[in-house]
Design a protein around this motif. Structure first.
Motif, PDB file in Angstrom:
ATOM      1  N   THR A 260      30.928  49.619  36.063  1.00  0.00           N
ATOM      2  CA  THR A 260      29.604  49.165  35.617  1.00  0.00           C
ATOM      3  C   THR A 260      28.660  48.983  36.788  1.00  0.00           C
ATOM      4  O   THR A 260      27.503  49.422  36.758  1.00  0.00           O
ATOM      5  CB  THR A 260      29.736  47.832  34.852  1.00  0.00           C
ATOM      6  OG1 THR A 260      30.553  48.030  33.695  1.00  0.00           O
ATOM      7  CG2 THR A 260      28.371  47.326  34.416  1.00  0.00           C
ATOM      8  N   GLN A 261      29.139  48.344  37.843  1.00  0.00           N
ATOM      9  CA  GLN A 261      28.273  48.066  38.987  1.00  0.00           C
ATOM     10  C   GLN A 261      28.010  49.318  39.834  1.00  0.00           C
ATOM     11  O   GLN A 261      26.920  49.496  40.372  1.00  0.00           O
ATOM     12  CB  GLN A 261      28.895  46.955  39.836  1.00  0.00           C
ATOM     13  CG  GLN A 261      28.936  45.629  39.065  1.00  0.00           C
ATOM     14  CD  GLN A 261      29.593  44.508  39.850  1.00  0.00           C
ATOM     15  OE1 GLN A 261      29.262  44.258  40.994  1.00  0.00           O
ATOM     16  NE2 GLN A 261      30.537  43.820  39.214  1.00  0.00           N
ATOM     17  N   VAL A 262      29.008  50.191  39.946  1.00  0.00           N
ATOM     18  CA  VAL A 262      28.794  51.452  40.668  1.00  0.00           C
ATOM     19  C   VAL A 262      27.739  52.284  39.956  1.00  0.00           C
ATOM     20  O   VAL A 262      26.825  52.836  40.589  1.00  0.00           O
ATOM     21  CB  VAL A 262      30.122  52.235  40.803  1.00  0.00           C
ATOM     22  CG1 VAL A 262      29.853  53.662  41.270  1.00  0.00           C
ATOM     23  CG2 VAL A 262      31.057  51.533  41.775  1.00  0.00           C
ATOM     24  N   VAL A 263      27.838  52.392  38.633  1.00  0.00           N
ATOM     25  CA  VAL A 263      26.849  53.140  37.854  1.00  0.00           C
ATOM     26  C   VAL A 263      25.481  52.466  37.949  1.00  0.00           C
ATOM     27  O   VAL A 263      24.443  53.124  38.087  1.00  0.00           O
ATOM     28  CB  VAL A 263      27.299  53.248  36.382  1.00  0.00           C
ATOM     29  CG1 VAL A 263      26.165  53.791  35.511  1.00  0.00           C
ATOM     30  CG2 VAL A 263      28.521  54.138  36.266  1.00  0.00           C
ATOM     31  N   GLY A 264      25.477  51.150  37.893  1.00  0.00           N
ATOM     32  CA  GLY A 264      24.214  50.412  37.928  1.00  0.00           C
ATOM     33  C   GLY A 264      23.417  50.637  39.199  1.00  0.00           C
ATOM     34  O   GLY A 264      22.176  50.623  39.172  1.00  0.00           O
ATOM     35  N   PHE A 265      24.123  50.833  40.325  1.00  0.00           N
ATOM     36  CA  PHE A 265      23.431  51.032  41.602  1.00  0.00           C
ATOM     37  C   PHE A 265      23.523  52.483  42.082  1.00  0.00           C
ATOM     38  O   PHE A 265      23.389  52.762  43.270  1.00  0.00           O
ATOM     39  CB  PHE A 265      24.011  50.094  42.661  1.00  0.00           C
ATOM     40  CG  PHE A 265      23.673  48.648  42.420  1.00  0.00           C
ATOM     41  CD1 PHE A 265      22.434  48.144  42.787  1.00  0.00           C
ATOM     42  CD2 PHE A 265      24.586  47.798  41.819  1.00  0.00           C
ATOM     43  CE1 PHE A 265      22.109  46.817  42.553  1.00  0.00           C
ATOM     44  CE2 PHE A 265      24.276  46.468  41.588  1.00  0.00           C
ATOM     45  CZ  PHE A 265      23.033  45.965  41.948  1.00  0.00           C
ATOM     46  N   ALA A 266      23.750  53.397  41.143  1.00  0.00           N
ATOM     47  CA  ALA A 266      23.905  54.807  41.503  1.00  0.00           C
ATOM     48  C   ALA A 266      22.640  55.391  42.121  1.00  0.00           C
ATOM     49  O   ALA A 266      22.700  56.335  42.910  1.00  0.00           O
ATOM     50  CB  ALA A 266      24.309  55.616  40.269  1.00  0.00           C
ATOM     51  N   THR A 267      21.464  54.855  41.767  1.00  0.00           N
ATOM     52  CA  THR A 267      20.206  55.373  42.312  1.00  0.00           C
ATOM     53  C   THR A 267      19.624  54.478  43.399  1.00  0.00           C
ATOM     54  O   THR A 267      18.485  54.684  43.834  1.00  0.00           O
ATOM     55  CB  THR A 267      19.175  55.518  41.182  1.00  0.00           C
ATOM     56  OG1 THR A 267      18.954  54.241  40.574  1.00  0.00           O
ATOM     57  CG2 THR A 267      19.664  56.499  40.130  1.00  0.00           C
ATOM     58  N   THR A 268      20.401  53.488  43.820  1.00  0.00           N
ATOM     59  CA  THR A 268      19.928  52.553  44.853  1.00  0.00           C
ATOM     60  C   THR A 268      20.437  52.982  46.213  1.00  0.00           C
ATOM     61  O   THR A 268      21.633  53.255  46.368  1.00  0.00           O
ATOM     62  CB  THR A 268      20.436  51.126  44.550  1.00  0.00           C
ATOM     63  OG1 THR A 268      19.998  50.749  43.253  1.00  0.00           O
ATOM     64  CG2 THR A 268      19.920  50.135  45.582  1.00  0.00           C
ATOM     65  N   PRO A 269      19.570  53.075  47.224  1.00  0.00           N
ATOM     66  CA  PRO A 269      20.053  53.429  48.575  1.00  0.00           C
ATOM     67  C   PRO A 269      21.164  52.491  49.034  1.00  0.00           C
ATOM     68  O   PRO A 269      21.015  51.276  48.986  1.00  0.00           O
ATOM     69  CB  PRO A 269      18.794  53.266  49.440  1.00  0.00           C
ATOM     70  CG  PRO A 269      17.656  53.477  48.510  1.00  0.00           C
ATOM     71  CD  PRO A 269      18.112  52.912  47.187  1.00  0.00           C
ATOM     72  N   GLY A 270      22.279  53.077  49.441  1.00  0.00           N
ATOM     73  CA  GLY A 270      23.422  52.267  49.857  1.00  0.00           C
ATOM     74  C   GLY A 270      24.350  51.906  48.721  1.00  0.00           C
ATOM     75  O   GLY A 270      25.460  51.430  48.948  1.00  0.00           O
ATOM     76  N   GLY A 271      23.909  52.104  47.482  1.00  0.00           N
ATOM     77  CA  GLY A 271      24.759  51.838  46.331  1.00  0.00           C
ATOM     78  C   GLY A 271      25.103  50.367  46.172  1.00  0.00           C
ATOM     79  O   GLY A 271      24.310  49.472  46.501  1.00  0.00           O
ATOM     80  N   LEU A 272      26.282  50.120  45.664  1.00  0.00           N
ATOM     81  CA  LEU A 272      26.734  48.757  45.386  1.00  0.00           C
ATOM     82  C   LEU A 272      26.956  47.956  46.663  1.00  0.00           C
ATOM     83  O   LEU A 272      26.749  46.735  46.685  1.00  0.00           O
ATOM     84  CB  LEU A 272      28.029  48.816  44.559  1.00  0.00           C
ATOM     85  CG  LEU A 272      28.740  47.499  44.239  1.00  0.00           C
ATOM     86  CD1 LEU A 272      27.815  46.555  43.471  1.00  0.00           C
ATOM     87  CD2 LEU A 272      30.007  47.778  43.428  1.00  0.00           C
ATOM     88  N   ALA A 273      27.382  48.616  47.724  1.00  0.00           N
ATOM     89  CA  ALA A 273      27.673  47.921  48.977  1.00  0.00           C
ATOM     90  C   ALA A 273      26.434  47.186  49.487  1.00  0.00           C
ATOM     91  O   ALA A 273      25.327  47.707  49.462  1.00  0.00           O
ATOM     92  CB  ALA A 273      28.155  48.916  50.029  1.00  0.00           C
ATOM     93  N   GLY A 274      26.648  45.972  49.918  1.00  0.00           N
ATOM     94  CA  GLY A 274      25.552  45.188  50.479  1.00  0.00           C
ATOM     95  C   GLY A 274      24.783  44.365  49.465  1.00  0.00           C
ATOM     96  O   GLY A 274      23.889  43.600  49.835  1.00  0.00           O
ATOM     97  N   GLN A 275      25.111  44.493  48.189  1.00  0.00           N
ATOM     98  CA  GLN A 275      24.440  43.697  47.166  1.00  0.00           C
ATOM     99  C   GLN A 275      25.058  42.289  47.138  1.00  0.00           C
ATOM    100  O   GLN A 275      26.244  42.131  46.917  1.00  0.00           O
ATOM    101  CB  GLN A 275      24.590  44.352  45.792  1.00  0.00           C
ATOM    102  CG  GLN A 275      23.967  45.730  45.686  1.00  0.00           C
ATOM    103  CD  GLN A 275      22.453  45.678  45.765  1.00  0.00           C
ATOM    104  OE1 GLN A 275      21.823  44.694  45.378  1.00  0.00           O
ATOM    105  NE2 GLN A 275      21.850  46.746  46.282  1.00  0.00           N
ATOM    106  N   ALA A 276      24.243  41.276  47.374  1.00  0.00           N
ATOM    107  CA  ALA A 276      24.753  39.903  47.408  1.00  0.00           C
ATOM    108  C   ALA A 276      25.121  39.410  46.012  1.00  0.00           C
ATOM    109  O   ALA A 276      26.160  38.776  45.815  1.00  0.00           O
ATOM    110  CB  ALA A 276      23.717  38.978  48.035  1.00  0.00           C
ATOM    111  N   GLU A 277      24.274  39.693  45.024  1.00  0.00           N
ATOM    112  CA  GLU A 277      24.518  39.270  43.637  1.00  0.00           C
ATOM    113  C   GLU A 277      24.251  40.459  42.723  1.00  0.00           C
ATOM    114  O   GLU A 277      23.217  40.526  42.046  1.00  0.00           O
ATOM    115  CB  GLU A 277      23.632  38.084  43.267  1.00  0.00           C
ATOM    116  CG  GLU A 277      23.932  36.822  44.063  1.00  0.00           C
ATOM    117  CD  GLU A 277      23.079  35.657  43.613  1.00  0.00           C
ATOM    118  OE1 GLU A 277      21.832  35.834  43.543  1.00  0.00           O
ATOM    119  OE2 GLU A 277      23.629  34.595  43.333  1.00  0.00           O
TER     120      GLU A 277
END
Length: 477
Positions: A260-277
């Motif tokens: 869910t979280q990998v898909v959610g940040f699929a278009t975000t630079p850096g992806g899921l890594a580095g997301q605090a919350e």
């Protein structure tokens, strides 16, 4: 009759005083699931794993799930044949030397004690966040008072009996997991967060392997049911099933959360890594203002259930150490009405609360305290898992039931656990200091016992045994 002598059953079990044969299978499963606290791990762990694994985050969780199932398999070699309130400590004693069993007992005390304190920290941290979202006063004083009150509630429930605490845990953890599954399902169905397409590069084998370490740490506590063997109705079925089911269910939940979280940040630079919350970020991006409060409430419930389950296991390890004669005799006493180790609870719980309250009162942020406690608790659990996995084939060989799957499982899991333990400890300076202190204290304790109480060391590993009442019924016994 054998050799002209009758084989007489015991009048009472070596673990007499506990409420034997009271817990049903669902209650046993609930304890183990709560010990693992999957709801909390679903929210926080994927981002930690993604820092190493990147696009291979789901694969890291898949490998960690297989490893957890292998550990559960090693534990089941014992729990299908014996029931012991000492959990992995008592099980290890039946396969390895007393020194290794004693080390496992110390590791469990560290693991359960620090995990219970971490769970209370989780309650405090997310309660503070929930109060802030609601516009109510929070802060260090409020959090400290709340943690102490929750600690007292945990103590009261753990004292009143294992059935009551198990039912509370079953209810609370069921609600918590349901909340988390609903939130993650909504996030997955809504697709990636809005933004320019920025595919996350695939991680190499090294990244996936590095991600396995924090992913495996998400499973700690999943074996809590082993400490309830004497109190389960059909321990040789319900306990191994509870441990294996918890590993499998937790793994599925983690894979679901990670995807869910990998898909959610699929278009975000850096992806899921580095997301605090990450979960809150995804909810905010969609304008779902109601999710943060719901998430905080679900995590508070999950951490509360974890605190209760791990405190229950902690006092039973102390109880077993006492019944073995290697800890003060008073810790082996049980309440005449509630049939719980009330002295062990009265000793252990204030220490658990203090491990959290002291740093918080001293000004250490509760989030920092939570991470430190979880890190140190993980070290204790990894040592215990390593020892019980080593002990499994030795135990089976002693009773003439050794099979190649048992040998193969140990051959695979033990080197991996050893590597994970070394990497985990080496990567945390506080872990090195605390581990050295624990080894020093445990070494002195064991050395004193070896010198002055060698008979007790030799007989280490108390477990529940069949008594006359079990076979003949209460009246006949």
């Amino acid at each position: 009759m054998r050799g002209g002598r009758s084989l007489r059953l015991r009048d009472r079990s070596p673990v007499h005083g506990l409420a034997r044969r009271r817990l049903g299978p669902l209650e046993v499963v609930a304890q183990s699931v709560s010990g693992a606290a999957p709801s909390a791990a679903m929210a926080a762990t994927p981002a930690i794993v993604a820092a190493s694994a990147g696009g291979g985050t789901v694969w890291s969780f898949a490998i960690a799930t297989v490893l957890a199932l292998l550990i559960a398999g090693c534990i089941s070699r014992f729990t299908r044949r014996m029931a012991a309130p000492g959990g992995l400590y008592s099980l290890t004693a039946k396969g390895l030397a007393p020194g290794a069993a004693f080390a496992c007992g110390i590791a469990l005390l560290v693991g359960y004690g620090l995990l219970a304190a971490a769970a209370l920290a989780g309650v405090g941290a997310y309660l503070d966040a929930l109060l802030a979202r609601s516009g109510l006063p929070g802060g260090r004083v409020v959090v400290t008072v709340a943690v102490v009150v929750v600690g007292l509630l945990v103590g009261a429930l753990a004292l009143r009996g294992v059935r009551l605490s198990a039912r509370v845990v079953l209810l609370v953890e069921s609600v918590s997991i349901t909340v988390m599954v609903v939130v993650f399902a909504l996030l997955l169905l809504s697709g990636p967060a809005p933004g320019a397409v920025a595919p996350v590069p695939a991680a190499g084998i090294g990244g996936v392997a590095a991600g396995v370490l924090p992913a495996l740490a998400a499973f700690i506590g999943f074996e809590v049911a082993t400490a309830l063997g004497a109190e389960a109705r059909r321990p040789f079925r319900s306990v191994p099933r509870a441990v294996g089911l918890t590993a499998a269910v937790s793994g599925v939940l983690y894979l679901f959360a990670a995807q869910t979280q990998v898909v959610g940040f699929a278009t975000t630079p850096g992806g899921l890594a580095g997301q605090a919350e990450p979960v809150l970020t995804l909810a905010t991006a969609r304008g779902w203002s109601w999710i943060p409060a719901l998430l905080d409430a679900g995590l508070i419930m999950s951490f509360f259930a974890c605190a209760l389950a791990t405190a229950t296991a902690l006092v039973r390890v102390l109880f077993s150490l006492s019944r073995d004669g290697v800890a003060p005799q008073a810790l082996g006493r049980t309440h005449p009405r509630f049939h719980t180790p009330h002295v062990a609870l009265a000793v252990a719980l204030p220490v658990v609360v203090a491990m959290l309250a002291v740093p918080v009162v001293s000004g250490v942020p509760i989030g920092v305290t939570l991470v430190a406690l979880l890190t140190l608790a993980t070290c204790g659990f990894l040592v215990a898992y390593l020892l019980v996995c080593l002990a499994a084939p030795v135990f089976l060989h002693r009773i003439g039931e050794l099979t190649w799957p048992a040998v193969a499982a140990t051959a695979v899991i033990v080197p991996i656990l050893l590597i994970v333990l070394v990497v985990f400890v080496a990567g945390s300076r506080p872990a090195v200091v605390v581990l050295a202190a624990v080894v020093a204290v445990g070494g002195v304790w064991f050395g004193w016992l070896r010198l002055w109480r060698p008979d007790r060391i030799a007989a280490i590993g108390v477990y529940d045994e069949t008594v006359a009442e079990d076979v003949l019924g209460q009246a006949a016994a």
